[in-house]
Design a protein around this motif. Structure first.
Motif, short mmCIF file in Angstrom:
data_model
loop_
_atom_site.label_atom_id
_atom_site.label_comp_id
_atom_site.label_asym_id
_atom_site.label_seq_id
_atom_site.Cartn_x
_atom_site.Cartn_y
_atom_site.Cartn_z
N SER A 1 0.98 -1.03 -0.09
CA SER A 1 0.03 0.05 -0.05
C SER A 1 0.71 1.39 -0.02
CB SER A 1 -0.85 0.10 1.30
OG SER A 1 -0.02 0.08 2.42
N GLY A 2 0.23 2.37 -0.23
CA GLY A 2 1.24 3.36 -0.26
C GLY A 2 0.45 4.68 -0.82
N ASN A 3 0.93 5.89 -1.21
CA ASN A 3 0.15 6.93 -1.43
C ASN A 3 -0.03 7.11 -2.92
OD1 ASN A 3 2.81 7.06 -2.33
ND2 ASN A 3 3.27 9.44 -1.82
N TYR A 4 -0.90 6.20 -3.53
CA TYR A 4 -1.13 6.09 -4.86
C TYR A 4 -2.18 6.93 -5.27
CZ TYR A 4 1.73 1.76 -4.52
OH TYR A 4 2.70 0.74 -4.40
N THR B 1 -4.04 10.37 -5.62
CA THR B 1 -3.76 11.79 -5.57
C THR B 1 -5.19 12.60 -5.53
OG1 THR B 1 -1.85 11.65 -7.07
CG2 THR B 1 -2.66 13.93 -6.86
N THR B 2 -5.25 13.55 -4.47
CA THR B 2 -6.65 14.16 -4.31
C THR B 2 -6.55 15.60 -4.23
OG1 THR B 2 -6.35 13.86 -1.97
CG2 THR B 2 -7.42 12.02 -2.98
N LEU C 1 -7.56 7.24 2.23
CA LEU C 1 -6.72 8.32 2.30
C LEU C 1 -6.18 8.73 1.14
CD1 LEU C 1 -4.90 7.46 5.90
CD2 LEU C 1 -7.01 8.66 5.36
N GLY C 2 -6.09 9.75 0.71
CA GLY C 2 -5.49 10.43 -0.48
C GLY C 2 -4.71 11.56 -0.14
N PHE C 3 -3.62 11.79 -0.97
CA PHE C 3 -2.62 12.84 -0.64
C PHE C 3 -2.69 14.02 -1.67
CE2 PHE C 3 -1.58 8.65 0.93
CZ PHE C 3 -1.24 9.02 2.44
N THR C 4 -2.52 15.30 -1.32
CA THR C 4 -2.64 16.28 -2.13
C THR C 4 -1.11 16.68 -2.57
OG1 THR C 4 -2.20 18.12 -0.49
CG2 THR C 4 -4.46 17.33 -0.86
N GLY D 1 1.12 17.99 -0.04
CA GLY D 1 1.36 17.00 1.13
C GLY D 1 0.42 16.79 2.12
N VAL E 1 -3.01 15.09 4.04
CA VAL E 1 -3.89 14.08 4.02
C VAL E 1 -5.23 14.18 3.83
CG1 VAL E 1 -4.16 11.60 4.89
CG2 VAL E 1 -2.11 12.85 5.05
#
Length: 599
Positions: free
Chosen positions: A239-242, A244-245, A285-288, A291, A293
């Motif tokens: 899993s990871g920061n795949y 993008t939001t 969870l998504g990441f901008t 940075g 969350v």
């Protein structure tokens, strides 16, 4: 397999028959035509396979104990028992092994599942587990066990677990009230801390379930060599920061805080992990780009992931009674009509937005006037406000954007994931794009056999008139087989008869079991229609049907086993031979033949 959907009443999907409690499909009981004098009952087989039972069964079939287990020691027995319990036999152990009586079912399951195992190998499935599923440990153990089995059979799996229920429960424990507007959560910074904690807990639970390996005795029994055995996790989960939001922002004066919208998924990175034989686990969870969350909707993540990966299937597990009532197969056109009709229905009392039926109709007409049909259907915000099940609306949007198949599967039904993918009739509801025009495909399929004199040549107009009677099997919009099922009426002895015609399988897939699957479907459909005898006229394909219990009855033009009206239309110059097979009458408890199509 399906009947041509063009001829469904009012363009709607086929009606779903009442479902049995255990959701198993019934295979037709077959008897030979020698039963015109005495019937021979070969028995109906029911196949119901679950991941854990298959795994344990395989071990016991492959390696049975060398000697019967000893009988229990003498002693008093419980008052309710007048005799001691039977000792385990060579074929049945107290650990849940396969009994000898179930050998046939076990073998039949693998034979039936074999084309699906091959068809799904290397395919990409995106599986969404909402919070109602992930919050139930018993259901999760079953579902994750089935997902592990899918991975072992060569399926590339992406899992998206939801956390809505866990977040609400944690907020209530902290004396914080969960807040929703128009179906979306208002995520404050304090709420975001709870969201991150819930996402971590659910992710860890998923990894825990998928790390469970087979029993050590099973490994030792089936592992050769004297070397040391190192037991590592059964599967590798990444899993990871795949995701993008961006922030959902302020809409109509409402600040949604840390709630996010998916911009895109890192599809190439996910594909590489799948190629490396890893299961990919995406949280909510998504990441901008800055940075930050954000809390995202799992259904939206599932949609963007399936579309970005060009997944073969998008699967939603659910606990929604409304979705349980949907047909087995729902063409996308019918699903779209359901969505648009929803705009005219009053919102449920629990909805955050109130509107009268008249207001809803006016609003729907205004939307249709200002936006195109597709624009409305693809707008998930509209369906979130309307109270329509998110899983169903997301499936429709996914199919419109290129996902081949979308499935809605009941999570409470143990093994529904396996039944949907590895049995002919499946489980739950499948939504798919409408079928191509079958007429051209049928003509192309039949032409070589017509030119060789195997089939009677039929004009395009004739085929167009017969389309309602055609059953076809297809995969990824390619026609792989077709057959006609035409009721002929009754014979002089009162037997109802139907004729099979134009039975053809594409040469590229012959020998894969699709012919048997289609014939099995035809037989079930005939039994459902009250047909007691199937007949076919042929000059060249007798062997295949004789191996499947059709009996030669002599020249068709003189046979009393078909109605006289059909005999009058037979061309004697072809000297067609009649083959027949009697069917047992359908029982009230039998499930209707499924509308499952292709893979």
């Amino acid at each position: 397999m399906h009947r041509n959907p063009r001829f469904s009443p009012a363009g709607k999907a086929p009606e779903r028959s009442p479902v049995q409690v255990d959701h198993r499909r019934t295979h037709p009981t077959r008897t030979s035509v020698s039963a015109l004098s005495s019937r021979k009952d070969n028995g109906a087989s029911r196949v119901h396979a679950e991941a854990q039972s298959v795994a344990s069964s395989a071990s016991h079939v492959a390696s049975a104990p060398s000697a019967p287990a000893p009988a229990p020691a003498p002693g008093p027995y419980p008052p309710s028992s007048s005799s001691p319990p039977p000792a385990p036999t060579r074929y049945q152990s107290q650990s849940g092994g396969l009994s000898r009586d179930d050998f046939f079912k076990f073998v039949q399951f693998f034979r039936q599942a074999s084309p699906y195992i091959e068809g799904h190998r290397g395919r990409t499935f995106v599986i969404v587990l909402p919070g109602t599923v992930t919050s139930d440990p018993k259901v999760m153990r079953s579902v994750m066990s089935d997902i592990a089995l899918l991975h072992g059979l060569g399926v590339q799996v992406v899992i998206i677990p939801g956390t809505g229920v866990q977040i609400d429960e944690a907020l209530i424990e902290k004396n914080m009230k969960p807040m929703y507007i128009h179906g979306y959560r208002i995520t404050s910074r304090e709420t975001m801390k709870v969201v991150i904690e819930a996402a971590g807990n659910v992710r860890t639970a998923c990894e825990q379930y998928l790390s469970k390996g087979p029993a050590i005795p099973m490994i030792r029994r089936h592992t050769k060599g004297d070397g040391e055995i190192h037991f590592q996790p059964a599967l590798r989960v990444v899993s990871g920061n795949y995701i993008t939001t961006k922030r959902r922002g302020i809409i109509d004066g409402i600040d949604y805080g840390c709630s996010g919208e998916v911009r895109f998924v890192l599809k190439n990175d996910i594909k590489q992990q799948l190629i490396n034989n890893n299961i990919v686990l995406l949280s909510n969870l998504g990441f901008t780009a800055a940075g930050e969350v954000l809390n995202c909707n799992s259904y939206e993540i599932g949609l963007h992931t399936a579309v970005g990966l060009q997944a073969d299937k998008l699967i939603f597990m659910h606990k929604d009674k409304y979705l349980d009532e949907l047909p087995t197969w729902l063409p996308i056109s019918s699903a779209q009509d359901m969505l648009l009709d929803r705009l005219k229905v009053p919102l449920p009392s629990s909805s955050p937005q109130k509107a009268t039926p008249t207001e809803r109709v006016v609003a729907a007409q205004r939307l249709l006037a200002t936006k195109g049909r597709d624009d409305i259907i693809n707008n998930l915000d509209i369906w979130s406000v309307s109270g329509f099940p998110e899983a169903l609306s997301t499936c429709v949007v996914a199919c419109q954007k290129g996902v081949k198949r979308a499935h809605l599967l009941p999570a409470d039904m143990d093994g529904s994931l396996l039944l949907s993918l590895y049995s002919r009739d499946g489980a739950g509801t499948m939504i798919s794009t409408d079928f191509f025009e079958d007429l051209d495909g049928i003509q192309l399929l039949l032409a070589p056999l017509e030119n060789a004199g195997v089939f009677v040549k039929r004009s395009r107009d004739d085929l167009d008139m017969m389309l309602p009677e055609f059953i076809v099997i297809e995969r990824e919009c390619k026609l792989l087989g077709c057959a006609l099922l035409v009721p002929l009426g009754t014979t002089d002895d009162g037997t109802t008869v139907a004729e099979i015609g134009a039975f053809c399988i594409d040469p590229s897939v012959r020998g894969s079991g699709r012919g048997d699957s289609m014939l099995d479907y035809v037989e079930q459909e005939a039994r459902r229609m009250g047909i007691r005898r199937l007949v076919l006229l042929t000059t060249r394909t007798a062997d295949w049907f004789e191996q499947r219990e059709f009996i030669l009855m002599g020249p068709a033009a003189d046979s009393e086993f078909i109605p006289s009206t059909r005999r009058l239309r037979i061309k004697r110059v072809r000297n067609s031979q009649l083959f027949a097979k009697d069917l047992e009458a359908a029982q009230p408890t039998d499930a209707s033949p499924g509308k499952r199509i292709g893979f």
